[in-house]
Design a protein around this motif. Structure first.
Motif, PDB file in Angstrom:
ATOM      1  N   SER A  46      43.584  41.886  26.931  1.00 53.87           N
ATOM      2  CA  SER A  46      44.048  42.921  27.861  1.00 53.87           C
ATOM      3  C   SER A  46      44.254  44.224  27.091  1.00 53.87           C
ATOM      4  CB  SER A  46      45.346  42.489  28.551  1.00 53.87           C
ATOM      5  OG  SER A  46      46.386  42.324  27.620  1.00 53.87           O
ATOM      6  N   LEU A  47      43.665  45.280  27.600  1.00 59.22           N
ATOM      7  CA  LEU A  47      43.717  46.584  26.949  1.00 59.22           C
ATOM      8  C   LEU A  47      45.113  47.174  27.053  1.00 59.22           C
ATOM      9  CD1 LEU A  47      42.266  48.941  25.554  1.00 59.22           C
ATOM     10  CD2 LEU A  47      41.630  49.778  27.828  1.00 59.22           C
ATOM     11  N   ARG A  48      45.766  47.330  25.891  1.00 61.48           N
ATOM     12  CA  ARG A  48      47.134  47.881  25.819  1.00 61.48           C
ATOM     13  C   ARG A  48      48.109  47.109  26.700  1.00 61.48           C
ATOM     14  NH1 ARG A  48      44.644  53.664  27.062  1.00 61.48           N
ATOM     15  NH2 ARG A  48      43.020  53.593  25.474  1.00 61.48           N
ATOM     16  N   GLY A  49      47.793  45.843  26.929  1.00 57.39           N
ATOM     17  CA  GLY A  49      48.658  45.000  27.742  1.00 57.39           C
ATOM     18  C   GLY A  49      48.205  44.847  29.178  1.00 57.39           C
ATOM     19  N   GLY A  50      47.146  45.537  29.569  1.00 60.00           N
ATOM     20  CA  GLY A  50      46.692  45.468  30.950  1.00 60.00           C
ATOM     21  C   GLY A  50      47.298  46.584  31.762  1.00 60.00           C
ATOM     22  N   MET A  51      46.736  47.762  31.660  1.00 53.63           N
ATOM     23  CA  MET A  51      47.395  48.986  32.116  1.00 53.63           C
ATOM     24  C   MET A  51      47.591  49.088  33.622  1.00 53.63           C
ATOM     25  SD  MET A  51      45.650  51.750  29.520  1.00 53.63           S
ATOM     26  CE  MET A  51      43.997  51.406  30.141  1.00 53.63           C
ATOM     27  N   LYS A  52      46.895  48.265  34.412  1.00 50.14           N
ATOM     28  CA  LYS A  52      47.055  48.374  35.858  1.00 50.14           C
ATOM     29  C   LYS A  52      48.371  47.781  36.333  1.00 50.14           C
ATOM     30  CE  LYS A  52      44.060  48.002  39.064  1.00 50.14           C
ATOM     31  NZ  LYS A  52      43.006  47.549  40.003  1.00 50.14           N
ATOM     32  N   TYR A 264      32.111  42.071  21.900  1.00 48.19           N
ATOM     33  CA  TYR A 264      33.033  42.246  23.014  1.00 48.19           C
ATOM     34  C   TYR A 264      32.674  43.551  23.724  1.00 48.19           C
ATOM     35  CZ  TYR A 264      36.231  38.837  20.780  1.00 48.19           C
ATOM     36  OH  TYR A 264      36.798  37.723  20.212  1.00 48.19           O
ATOM     37  N   TYR A 265      32.814  43.560  25.046  1.00 52.43           N
ATOM     38  CA  TYR A 265      32.555  44.779  25.818  1.00 52.43           C
ATOM     39  C   TYR A 265      33.853  45.320  26.398  1.00 52.43           C
ATOM     40  CZ  TYR A 265      27.585  44.105  25.353  1.00 52.43           C
ATOM     41  OH  TYR A 265      26.333  43.972  24.823  1.00 52.43           O
ATOM     42  N   ASN A 266      33.976  46.661  26.356  1.00 51.79           N
ATOM     43  CA  ASN A 266      35.170  47.286  26.919  1.00 51.79           C
ATOM     44  C   ASN A 266      34.803  48.161  28.120  1.00 51.79           C
ATOM     45  OD1 ASN A 266      34.105  49.647  25.737  1.00 51.79           O
ATOM     46  ND2 ASN A 266      35.321  49.375  23.887  1.00 51.79           N
ATOM     47  N   SER A 283      30.544  37.797  23.854  1.00 50.72           N
ATOM     48  CA  SER A 283      31.573  36.922  23.285  1.00 50.72           C
ATOM     49  C   SER A 283      32.941  37.158  23.908  1.00 50.72           C
ATOM     50  CB  SER A 283      31.689  37.153  21.776  1.00 50.72           C
ATOM     51  OG  SER A 283      30.448  37.010  21.129  1.00 50.72           O
ATOM     52  N   GLY A 284      33.130  38.333  24.511  1.00 44.93           N
ATOM     53  CA  GLY A 284      34.432  38.615  25.083  1.00 44.93           C
ATOM     54  C   GLY A 284      34.521  39.981  25.715  1.00 44.93           C
ATOM     55  N   PHE A 285      35.728  40.301  26.201  1.00 47.40           N
ATOM     56  CA  PHE A 285      35.959  41.555  26.910  1.00 47.40           C
ATOM     57  C   PHE A 285      37.322  42.136  26.528  1.00 47.40           C
ATOM     58  CE2 PHE A 285      33.291  38.851  29.513  1.00 47.40           C
ATOM     59  CZ  PHE A 285      32.224  39.693  29.816  1.00 47.40           C
ATOM     60  N   VAL A 286      37.356  43.448  26.410  1.00 48.91           N
ATOM     61  CA  VAL A 286      38.608  44.189  26.277  1.00 48.91           C
ATOM     62  C   VAL A 286      38.728  44.994  27.560  1.00 48.91           C
ATOM     63  CG1 VAL A 286      39.833  45.993  25.026  1.00 48.91           C
ATOM     64  CG2 VAL A 286      38.482  44.300  23.767  1.00 48.91           C
ATOM     65  N   THR A 287      39.740  44.687  28.363  1.00 48.06           N
ATOM     66  CA  THR A 287      39.752  45.230  29.711  1.00 48.06           C
ATOM     67  C   THR A 287      41.157  45.470  30.238  1.00 48.06           C
ATOM     68  OG1 THR A 287      39.087  44.716  32.000  1.00 48.06           O
ATOM     69  CG2 THR A 287      39.644  42.861  30.597  1.00 48.06           C
ATOM     70  N   ASP A 288      41.293  46.462  31.134  1.00 44.99           N
ATOM     71  CA  ASP A 288      42.547  46.630  31.853  1.00 44.99           C
ATOM     72  C   ASP A 288      42.471  45.918  33.209  1.00 44.99           C
ATOM     73  OD1 ASP A 288      40.834  48.322  33.124  1.00 44.99           O
ATOM     74  OD2 ASP A 288      41.994  50.144  32.803  1.00 44.99           O
ATOM     75  N   GLU A 289      41.434  45.056  33.355  1.00 49.26           N
ATOM     76  CA  GLU A 289      41.300  44.187  34.522  1.00 49.26           C
ATOM     77  C   GLU A 289      41.312  42.730  34.056  1.00 49.26           C
ATOM     78  OE1 GLU A 289      41.035  44.897  37.701  1.00 49.26           O
ATOM     79  OE2 GLU A 289      40.317  46.963  37.921  1.00 49.26           O
ATOM     80  N   PRO A 290      42.344  42.297  33.326  1.00 45.34           N
ATOM     81  CA  PRO A 290      42.332  40.939  32.764  1.00 45.34           C
ATOM     82  C   PRO A 290      42.291  39.838  33.819  1.00 45.34           C
ATOM     83  CG  PRO A 290      44.503  41.940  32.543  1.00 45.34           C
ATOM     84  CD  PRO A 290      43.581  43.031  32.978  1.00 45.34           C
TER      85      PRO A 290
END
Length: 301
Positions: A46-52, A264-266, A283-290
């Protein structure tokens, strides 16, 4: 046959010969395996904790993302006036707090007095965490609170700043003290920063590619001289495109995977894009939509 044609054929033959010779001589070195990247299934950070869901880089955000079952978090770090490492994206304090000025102007104790939910706004236009006691978090606090999570650490301070010059050594010392060397990924847009960090880490920590390394890899791949490319990073955390060039193809992912590089894709926000990248071998994702990312992976596993 004209003279120009003969010259063109000669040059072409020489190029093919050079390519063939390089294929014989070149021996690309895959990256050594890193424990932090040894996952059987695709990873969700989760990007910065999941910003949404909550103010970025706060314990409220990390807690909400952890409840979703994510594998870890991707965070940005900066250095305070008293040389403590905190989680913060911008270098200006008033972006997400009620303080003004640069982060490096304040000590960690001073920053702890700020309301870290100050600029957060939910989808309905409300400020649900404002004045709710959300505080700035240090990297030490995060590593201690979530000892089994994968943490991707992005060094934000430029290497030509005072803070940036100190960060690699400060970070390595902290990782040693907390025993977190094998569960973090250290990366920066500046390849120089990860190079400096690795002078201390000596390849004990997984590192991510910076902007120049990504460009170098794609240029090697697209030029058909990919066999000459020797990677300097264990992870590529990238967008789907580099300007007009696609980085989301199965062939590019395979090129990197064959060198033991995780991809990983962001900034992926579309469900169909998640599925496409999974099928291509991400291999993975960095996302604010976890939440969406976890659902897609479970549906396609």
């Amino acid at each position: 046959m004209g003279r120009k044609t003969k010259v063109a054929l000669t040059v072409g033959a020489a190029s093919v010969a050079a390519w063939a010779a390089s294929k014989v001589v070149a021996k690309p070195q895959p990256r050594p395996q890193k424990e932090a990247l040894e996952f059987k299934d695709p990873v969700v950070l989760s990007l910065r904790g999941g910003m949404k869901y909550a103010p970025e880089h706060t314990m409220a955000a990390f807690s909400k993302s952890a409840e979703l079952g994510v594998h870890g978090f991707a965070v940005d770090i900066r250095l305070t006036k008293d040389e403590e490492i905190i989680l913060f994206h911008d270098d200006i304090a008033d972006r997400t707090t009620d303080f003004s000025g640069k982060i490096s102007d304040y000590t960690i104790d001073e920053l702890k007095k700020a309301d870290a939910g100050y600029m957060f706004q939910d989808e309905e236009g409300n400020f649900p965490f404002r004045d709710k006691g959300e505080k700035i978090v240090s990297l030490r606090e995060l590593l201690t609170a979530y000892p089994h999570m994968l943490i991707a650490i992005n060094l934000k301070d430029s290497p030509d700043t005072y803070e940036g010059s100190l960060m690699p050594s400060k970070l390595w010392r902290l990782l040693e003290e907390t025993g977190a060397e094998e569960r973090v990924i250290v990366m920066s847009a500046f390849d120089e920063q990860t190079d400096r960090f690795n002078l201390y880490a000596q390849n004990k920590v997984a590192t991510g590619a910076g902007n120049d390394e990504v460009k170098k890899a794609y240029a090697s791949f697209s030029s058909k001289f990919g066999h000459l490319y020797n990677p300097r990073a264990d992870l590529f955390c990238i967008a789907e495109k580099l300007g007009p060039f696609p980085l989301n193809t199965e062939s590019f992912i395979s090129f990197l995977s064959n060198l033991n590089i995780s991809v990983y894709y962001n900034h992926v926000t579309d469900r169909d894009a998640f599925v496409k990248l999974l099928n291509a071998g991400a291999s993975g994702f960095v996302t604010d939509e976890p939440e969406m990312a976890m659902e897609v992976i479970q549906e396609n596993s």
